[in-house]
Design an enzyme around this catalytic site. Sequence first.
Site, mmCIF file in Angstrom:
data_model
loop_
_atom_site.group_PDB
_atom_site.id
_atom_site.type_symbol
_atom_site.label_atom_id
_atom_site.label_comp_id
_atom_site.label_asym_id
_atom_site.label_seq_id
_atom_site.Cartn_x
_atom_site.Cartn_y
_atom_site.Cartn_z
ATOM 1 N N ILE A 54 0.884 -1.161 0.000
ATOM 2 C CA ILE A 54 0.000 0.000 0.000
ATOM 3 C C ILE A 54 0.918 1.206 0.000
ATOM 4 C CG2 ILE A 54 -0.260 -0.001 2.507
ATOM 5 C CD1 ILE A 54 -3.214 0.973 2.006
ATOM 6 N N VAL A 56 1.225 5.622 -0.821
ATOM 7 C CA VAL A 56 0.630 6.931 -1.094
ATOM 8 C C VAL A 56 1.768 7.904 -1.411
ATOM 9 C CG1 VAL A 56 -0.742 8.833 -0.156
ATOM 10 C CG2 VAL A 56 -1.334 6.470 0.419
ATOM 11 N N GLU A 88 1.998 -7.607 6.422
ATOM 12 C CA GLU A 88 3.199 -7.369 7.206
ATOM 13 C C GLU A 88 3.481 -5.877 7.161
ATOM 14 O OE1 GLU A 88 3.811 -9.653 4.490
ATOM 15 O OE2 GLU A 88 3.684 -11.527 5.597
ATOM 16 N N ASN A 93 7.091 1.418 11.638
ATOM 17 C CA ASN A 93 6.085 2.232 10.954
ATOM 18 C C ASN A 93 4.840 2.386 11.833
ATOM 19 O OD1 ASN A 93 4.390 3.539 9.185
ATOM 20 N ND2 ASN A 93 4.914 2.236 7.427
ATOM 21 N N TYR A 100 -3.792 0.248 10.628
ATOM 22 C CA TYR A 100 -4.252 -1.136 10.545
ATOM 23 C C TYR A 100 -5.053 -1.525 11.788
ATOM 24 C CZ TYR A 100 -0.875 -1.308 6.698
ATOM 25 O OH TYR A 100 -0.172 -1.059 5.550
#
Length: 139
Positions: A54, A56, A88, A93, A100
Amino acid sequence: MSVETACHEFPWSANTMQSCLSGRYFNGAIFEQEQLIGFYIGEVAGPDHTLMDICVAPAYQRQGVAKILLTDFIAVSEEAGAENLFLEVRASNQGAIALYQWAGFSEVGIRKNYYPSANGNEDAILMAMTLNFGSQSSL
């Protein structure tokens, strides 16, 4: 690739990205004025789906784009009848981990030295979510 390389210190290769555009993979993306600003790549493995990547674009981070992408990943997985979702995330992070957790993922394990880093390797936190009849609950 431009968004991938702008987001990650150790981005996927162009070949890896290309291999994730068909077959057992699915993806979602957000564009602004025809410019890609964020995307995700999911993988289907039997009854489970895995969020593989993912990303951005830096200029659009911290504006809710990742939340929209993650919500879409979960919705697409539910519509496809997935039972469990996995991902994962780098242990460092904290922003992604919080996102999440907000979405309903829970930590289920650690993958030691999973990600390359400037100082060797970094652990990954394995997170999961169980999907039940359109409602989300943690594993």
